[in-house]
Design an enzyme around this catalytic site. Structure first.
Site, short mmCIF file in Angstrom:
data_model
loop_
_atom_site.label_atom_id
_atom_site.label_comp_id
_atom_site.label_asym_id
_atom_site.label_seq_id
_atom_site.Cartn_x
_atom_site.Cartn_y
_atom_site.Cartn_z
N SER A 192 0.58 -1.03 -0.01
CA SER A 192 -0.15 -0.08 -0.13
C SER A 192 0.79 1.48 -0.02
CB SER A 192 -1.07 -0.01 1.13
OG SER A 192 -2.00 1.03 1.07
N ASP A 257 -10.19 -4.44 -4.78
CA ASP A 257 -9.39 -3.49 -3.75
C ASP A 257 -10.24 -2.03 -3.81
OD1 ASP A 257 -7.81 -1.49 -2.57
OD2 ASP A 257 -6.15 -2.53 -3.24
N HIS A 286 -8.36 -4.72 -0.36
CA HIS A 286 -7.14 -4.04 -0.01
C HIS A 286 -6.49 -4.78 1.42
CE1 HIS A 286 -4.24 -0.69 -0.17
NE2 HIS A 286 -4.41 -0.50 1.06
#
Length: 312
Positions: A192, A257, A286
């Site tokens: 991320s 996501d 995610h």
């Protein structure tokens, strides 16, 4: 056409705060620290060990040996064994911007060829990630080195894009100098927001390999999904740096996501000349890719087959 209206563009160029600051505020959500550094409690050693070092650690806690939980042992994911405590070092190193950066090195697989330099995601710190690191390193037969960004955990300063780059530089140099790990034995792993410092470092230094887990193309493209070009004020421009990475790159992204759209992973894959077969996890969001069996399977194959072929 770039996908933004004239009014939106005027607002972006003319109205404070600038978009990079907006993106930074969206990206950085440091939690309340879940741990604190403890000094070496064993004065009989006669040596000045680093704060938080494993030496003399007597009790398992959330985080790592030398770290004291600030949230209580009832929140710990599991109790650490003495062996796990003995295999973990925690210490502080200073970045080029003057911040103290909390670092953690876990010898998950003492005879492992590779060490993973892991840049974690948002809203977590080393105390919350340490049990995951132990499990991951054990399963993929790699040691794990990680660090907290400025303003996260015990790291000083405030989170910012510039500090992010300085933080990973400090971690990279600490891993190399303190443990003697050569670049050809380091795998850079970003998750991320952690893909931002990972891509930046990987574009400047050659290493064994790079893993980009749920990566973003740039801050503007997250905030304004129709953005098609990179503006001079854009934050976290992974899309402009990924083509400069000289090492093999594995990109992992969930197709559902909800935070960083799957299209970001696809765009980076298309721009990355050294990309290997990616892992698109059908139905994953995610924060749950690690729960899918193909996650560990692809990482093992990347390390044991793709990298072996590269170094043959």
């Amino acid at each position: 056409m770039n996908g933004l209206s004239i009014r939106e563009l005027c607002g972006l160029f003319c109205c404070p705060p600038c978009p990079s600051r907006i993106a930074a505020k969206l990206a950085f959500l440091p939690p309340e620290p879940t741990y604190a550094l403890l000094p070496d409690p064993d004065p009989s050693t006669g040596a000045a060990t680093a704060p938080g070092s494993v030496s003399g650690a007597t009790q398992p806690s959330l985080g790592a040996p030398g770290l004291r939980s600030r949230v209580g042992t009832e929140r710990a994911e599991f109790q650490y064994s003495q062996r796990e405590l003995d295999l973990t070092d925690v210490f502080l190193t200073r970045s080029s911007r003057g911040n103290m950066v909390g670092c953690m090195y876990i010898r998950c697989a003492p005879n492992a060829r590779f060490t993973v330099l892991f840049s974690h995601g948002n809203a977590v710190d080393l105390g919350q990630m340490s049990s995951f690191y132990i499990g991951l390193g054990t399963r993929i037969n790699c040691n794990i080195f990680s660090y907290d960004y400025s303003g996260y955990g015990v790291s000083t300063g405030k989170p910012s894009e510039k500090n992010l780059y300085a933080d990973i530089d400090a971690a990279w140099h600490a891993l190399r100098s303190r443990y003697g790990i050569s670049p050809e034995n380091i795998i850079l792993y970003g998750q991320s927001i952690g893909t931002v410092p990972t891509v930046d470092l990987a574009s400047r230094f050659e290493c064994a390999a790079v893993v980009l887990h749920s990566p973003l193309t740039s801050g503007m493209r997250v905030a304004f999904p129709d953005t098609k070009k990179t503006y001079c004020f854009d934050a976290f421009p992974n899309i402009e740096k990924v083509s400069k990475i000289p090492s093999p790159v594995l990109i992992i992204h969930g197709t559902e996501d909800e935070v960083i759209d799957f299209s970001h992973g696809l765009a980076l894959f298309e721009r990355c000349p050294k990309a290997v077969e990616p892992l698109w996890v059908e139905g994953a969001g995610h924060n749950d890719i690690e729960l899918y069996s193909q996650y560990l399977e692809r990482l093992r194959r990347f390390i044991n087959q793709d990298l072996a072929a590269q170094h043959a």
